[in-house]
Design an enzyme around this catalytic site. Structure first.
Site, PDB file in Angstrom:
ATOM      1  N   SER A  21     -69.613  11.492   8.576  1.00 19.28           N
ATOM      2  CA  SER A  21     -69.083   9.694   9.071  1.00 19.28           C
ATOM      3  C   SER A  21     -70.488   9.152   9.354  1.00 19.28           C
ATOM      4  O   SER A  21     -71.283   9.480   8.843  1.00 19.28           O
ATOM      5  CB  SER A  21     -68.294  10.296  10.073  1.00 19.28           C
ATOM      6  OG  SER A  21     -67.729   9.169   9.639  1.00 19.28           O
ATOM      7  N   ASN A  22     -69.398   8.502   9.618  1.00 19.18           N
ATOM      8  CA  ASN A  22     -71.407   7.413  10.133  1.00 19.18           C
ATOM      9  C   ASN A  22     -70.686   6.121  11.261  1.00 19.18           C
ATOM     10  O   ASN A  22     -69.579   7.031  11.502  1.00 19.18           O
ATOM     11  CB  ASN A  22     -71.742   6.555   9.302  1.00 19.18           C
ATOM     12  CG  ASN A  22     -70.279   5.292   8.841  1.00 19.18           C
ATOM     13  OD1 ASN A  22     -69.725   4.623   9.461  1.00 19.18           O
ATOM     14  ND2 ASN A  22     -70.439   5.781   7.181  1.00 19.18           N
TER      15      ASN A  22
END
Ligand code: C5P
Length: 216
Positions: A21-22
């Site tokens: 993810s980020n």
């Protein structure tokens, strides 16, 4: 007018408990939703997993992966006049999602990744004549050139360029480009103030100037 926002990060699972993810917080999406509601528009937010709370007046569609974000956004866009892609969808996904938790073996492991679909580009290249799309660009080099190239590749009506410092932060600095490459807005400040300015610019350039506006 009904406006669609994509917001937050997406997750691409590697196994049942791990994902890529980020650090996107969804804050800019939240501030833009508030700004569009304030201007009297209806807002639909297709969002990946976030900790923040979106305005209760907005319709929220929760998704996890980039593929789910595209499917939900494409469906919602049919009933919207415009969309702003504020999300930071994962650009890659594992080719295989392991059915069970990957166990430590003491050896290196490799995860093969493939590109996910681009939500803004998909909606931008299939939009109707009465619809508009706005993308965001986060660039660390050749920022102006890359932002304008992105605007054209994704068939956006405007692109908002911001820096890496915007991620998971309460403040941001932005420049908004039109298709001719002209900077139509340049400002820095809290995401809430910047969102207001972006929403007003979209109102002026993409909503008020449209001949179809009497139907909307
Ligand atoms: O190409 P890049 O990711 O830098 O472009 C950023 C813009 O594209 C943002 O508006 C973002 O929401 C959108 N995007 C998307 N789907 C992706 C990747 C980016 O909609 N898979």
């Amino acid at each position: 007018m009904r406006i669609l926002l994509t917001s937050g990060p997406t997750r691409q699972y590697i196994d049942p408990v791990r994902y890529i993810s980020n650090a996107s917080s969804g804050r800019m999406g939240c501030c833009l939703a508030e700004a569009f509601l304030e201007l009297g528009h209806e807002v639909v937010i297709v969002s990946g997993p976030v900790a923040i709370e979106y305005p209760s007046a907005a319709k929220i569609v929760q998704v996890v992966s980039t593929e789910e974000m595209l499917a939900a956004a494409a469906e919602e866009f049919l009933n919207c006049h415009g969309m702003v892609g504020v999300a930071a969808p994962c650009d890659y996904r594992p080719v295989v999602i392991a059915e069970n938790k990957i166990k430590k073996s003491g050896d290196r492991i490799q995860i093969e990744l493939v590109e996910t679909p681009d939500v803004v580009a998909s909606l931008g290249t299939s939009k109707r004549d009465d619809q508009w799309t706005v993308g965001f660009a986060l660039e660390t080099e050749d920022a102006h050139f890359r932002a304008i190239t992105k605007l054209h590749r994704k068939n956006c009506d405007l692109v908002v360029l911001n820096g890496v410092s915007a991620i998971d932060s309460a403040v941001t600095s932005i420049e908004v480009f039109d298709p001719a490459g002209k900077i139509v807005l340049s400002s820095a400040g809290t995401k809430s103030k910047i969102a207001e300015l972006i929403a007003k610019q979209i109102q002026t350039l993409l909503i008020d100037q449209r001949p179809e506006k009497e139907d909307q």
